[in-house]
Scaffold this motif. Sequence first.
Motif, short mmCIF file in Angstrom:
data_model
loop_
_atom_site.label_atom_id
_atom_site.label_comp_id
_atom_site.label_asym_id
_atom_site.label_seq_id
_atom_site.Cartn_x
_atom_site.Cartn_y
_atom_site.Cartn_z
N UNK A 46 0.80 -1.22 0.00
CA UNK A 46 0.00 0.00 0.00
C UNK A 46 0.83 1.27 0.00
N UNK A 47 2.10 1.16 0.41
CA UNK A 47 2.98 2.34 0.44
C UNK A 47 3.99 2.28 -0.69
N UNK A 48 4.80 1.23 -0.71
CA UNK A 48 5.78 1.12 -1.77
C UNK A 48 6.88 0.13 -1.44
N UNK A 49 7.88 0.09 -2.32
CA UNK A 49 8.97 -0.86 -2.21
C UNK A 49 10.30 -0.14 -2.29
N UNK A 50 11.18 -0.46 -1.36
CA UNK A 50 12.56 0.02 -1.39
C UNK A 50 13.40 -1.13 -1.90
N UNK A 51 14.25 -0.87 -2.90
CA UNK A 51 15.12 -1.91 -3.41
C UNK A 51 16.39 -1.31 -3.98
N UNK A 52 17.34 -2.18 -4.32
CA UNK A 52 18.60 -1.74 -4.88
C UNK A 52 18.57 -1.97 -6.38
N UNK A 53 18.91 -0.96 -7.13
CA UNK A 53 18.98 -1.04 -8.58
C UNK A 53 20.45 -1.12 -8.98
N UNK A 54 20.79 -2.08 -9.83
CA UNK A 54 22.17 -2.22 -10.28
C UNK A 54 22.35 -1.54 -11.63
N UNK A 55 23.32 -0.66 -11.69
CA UNK A 55 23.62 0.05 -12.93
C UNK A 55 24.87 -0.57 -13.53
N UNK A 56 24.81 -1.04 -14.76
CA UNK A 56 25.99 -1.66 -15.37
C UNK A 56 27.04 -0.61 -15.76
N UNK A 57 28.25 -1.09 -15.98
CA UNK A 57 29.30 -0.19 -16.46
C UNK A 57 28.88 0.33 -17.83
N UNK A 58 29.19 1.59 -18.09
CA UNK A 58 28.80 2.16 -19.40
C UNK A 58 29.84 3.18 -19.84
N UNK A 59 29.70 3.57 -21.07
CA UNK A 59 30.62 4.55 -21.61
C UNK A 59 29.96 5.92 -21.60
N UNK A 60 30.67 6.90 -21.10
CA UNK A 60 30.15 8.26 -21.06
C UNK A 60 31.09 9.20 -21.79
N UNK A 61 30.77 10.46 -21.76
CA UNK A 61 31.58 11.45 -22.46
C UNK A 61 31.85 12.63 -21.53
N UNK A 62 33.11 13.06 -21.49
CA UNK A 62 33.48 14.23 -20.71
C UNK A 62 32.92 15.45 -21.44
#
Length: 91
Positions: A46-62
Amino acid sequence: MNKAELVAAMAEKTGMKKNDAEKALKAFVDVVTDELVKGEKIQLVGFGTFEVSERPEREGRNPRTGETMKIAASKAPKFKAGKALKDMINA
C-alpha cells in the motif's frame, strides 16, 4: 518537510513524545539501510517498495573535452510507490 518537521508530525499523529518519534524514525531508516546494503528488498504493501537497482558499467563522455570515458558499475537505492499511495496522490 525536513526531518525535524517529520518527527514533530509523527509525534503529534501517534501521541508519542518527540524524542520517541525520533528514535522510531531512526530505527526505520537504519533497518531499511541495513536491508538495502544486504541487497534485500523492503515491501510495504500500500505504500511502496525500497530496493537496490544495479547500474551496469557504461561509456560516457566528458562534456568539457568530448573524450569518452568509462563510468563504473554501481548500485543505487530505488523507491517504487505502491498503488494505494499513487491513488491517494492522484485523488
